[in-house]
Design a protein around this motif. Structure first.
Motif, PDB file in Angstrom:
ATOM      1  N   VAL A 262       2.400   4.806   0.430  1.00 50.12           N
ATOM      2  CA  VAL A 262       2.115   5.889   1.642  1.00 50.12           C
ATOM      3  C   VAL A 262       1.562   6.907   1.022  1.00 50.12           C
TER       4      VAL A 262
ATOM      5  N   PHE B 192      -7.470   1.259   1.793  1.00 48.32           N
ATOM      6  CA  PHE B 192      -6.612   1.469   2.815  1.00 48.32           C
ATOM      7  C   PHE B 192      -6.788   2.222   3.957  1.00 48.32           C
ATOM      8  N   LYS B 193      -7.460   3.319   3.833  1.00 53.42           N
ATOM      9  CA  LYS B 193      -7.359   4.355   4.832  1.00 53.42           C
ATOM     10  C   LYS B 193      -8.468   3.809   6.107  1.00 53.42           C
TER      11      LYS B 193
ATOM     12  N   ILE C 235      -2.328   5.939   1.629  1.00 55.93           N
ATOM     13  CA  ILE C 235      -2.408   5.439   2.401  1.00 55.93           C
ATOM     14  C   ILE C 235      -3.613   5.890   3.276  1.00 55.93           C
ATOM     15  N   ASP C 236      -4.025   7.534   3.400  1.00 56.45           N
ATOM     16  CA  ASP C 236      -4.927   7.990   4.147  1.00 56.45           C
ATOM     17  C   ASP C 236      -6.096   8.398   3.244  1.00 56.45           C
TER      18      ASP C 236
ATOM     19  N   SER D 109       1.065  -1.233  -0.026  1.00 56.41           N
ATOM     20  CA  SER D 109       0.065  -0.074  -0.032  1.00 56.41           C
ATOM     21  C   SER D 109       0.932   1.142  -0.036  1.00 56.41           C
TER      22      SER D 109
ATOM     23  N   ILE E 257       3.330  -1.059   3.765  1.00 58.19           N
ATOM     24  CA  ILE E 257       3.292   0.410   3.441  1.00 58.19           C
ATOM     25  C   ILE E 257       4.729   0.382   2.670  1.00 58.19           C
TER      26      ILE E 257
ATOM     27  N   ARG F  50      -3.402  -0.760  12.393  1.00 58.83           N
ATOM     28  CA  ARG F  50      -1.939  -0.744  12.062  1.00 58.83           C
ATOM     29  C   ARG F  50      -0.963  -1.865  12.652  1.00 58.83           C
TER      30      ARG F  50
ATOM     31  N   TYR G 186      -5.652   2.084   7.856  1.00 57.74           N
ATOM     32  CA  TYR G 186      -4.487   3.098   8.338  1.00 57.74           C
ATOM     33  C   TYR G 186      -4.827   3.729   9.624  1.00 57.74           C
TER      34      TYR G 186
ATOM     35  N   LYS H 132       1.952  10.100   9.073  1.00 56.17           N
ATOM     36  CA  LYS H 132       2.838   9.518   7.780  1.00 56.17           C
ATOM     37  C   LYS H 132       4.302  10.085   7.876  1.00 56.17           C
TER      38      LYS H 132
END
Length: 239
Positions: free
Chosen positions: A81, A90-91, A84-85, A79, A152, A98, A94, A186
């Motif tokens: 970075v 993925f969010k 990622i959010d 995933s 990640i 984790r 995240y 991040k």
């Protein structure tokens, strides 16, 4: 990206790496693996109400809303970075789920598509690397729960870019707690990793799953006679 990696450590080593495991668990023998591929089982470190725990997970994230079988979704082993959010795949993980994925090293390839040269990258001092990861719970068509995880990745810097354009995001021990708690942003994924080294390994690594139980899989080798000999293992920081 990170398409293949290694998890070869003792229970004592992983216990110390985790700072330590705080959820009660008996010591056990851990099977060393040297050629971990997508959709196979890996170790991940998570935080539960009882403390830190070493769990098993499928390498390749499956979002909880996925309908169908595990084979009907692309294995999201990595995933990025950068998204990622924001990426809907993925969010959620995240924010809520984790993990830390311990690794003895990882592999990348150079050269032409049909004749690629595999490289093994590990910590210079032999320490366990802490890949930042995310995980999810999913139930298959039979109601069986499957835990899955993703590594990640981030842009490679000058050192790593000679081999590949991406690399795993690696955590420092002093970031473990805030990462697992979901408090770290991040920025911790972009910190300089530990000093690394790399060397060329046997071309049998070009085939998924070969030598997964063989330490020689990750050992340095000489190239074929018609190919220039590799330079000594490269060492140094990535920044």
């Amino acid at each position: 990206m990170c398409g293949r990696f290694s998890q070869a450590y003792t229970w004592g080593e992983i216990y110390a790496f985790s700072q330590p495991l705080t959820e009660p668990a008996p010591a056990r023998n851990l099977q060393a693996r040297y050629n971990i591929a997508a959709t196979t089982t890996i170790d991940i470190l998570v935080k539960t109400d009882a403390g830190r725990k070493l769990c098993k997970a499928r390498w390749g994230l499956i979002p909880p809303w996925h309908k169908g079988t595990a084979k009907q979704i692309k294995p999201h082993i990595n995933s990025r970075v950068e998204g990622i959010d924001t990426n809907s795949l993925f969010k959620r993980a995240y924010v809520k789920n984790r993990c830390i994925i311990p690794a003895s090293g990882f592999y990348e390839w150079t050269g032409e598509e049909k004749n690629k040269t595999p490289h093994f990258i590990s910590a210079r001092e032999g320490a366990i690397l802490a890949f930042a990861g995310i995980w999810e719970r999913w139930r298959d068509e039979n109601g069986e729960e499957i835990i899955s995880a993703s590594i990640i990745t981030r842009d490679a810097n000058d050192w790593m870019s000679k081999i590949h354009t991406r690399m795993p995001a690696m955590l420092h021990p002093d970031d473990f707690e805030t990462w697992l708690d979901g408090l770290a942003g991040k920025e911790v994924l972009m910190r300089p990793p530990p000093e690394l080294q790399e060397w060329i390994v046997d071309r049998r690594m070009n085939k998924t799953g070969v030598g997964d139980d063989d330490p020689a899989t990750a050992a340095p080798v000489e190239m074929e006679a018609n190919v220039p000999s590799p330079s000594p293992p490269r060492q140094g920081t990535l920044f």
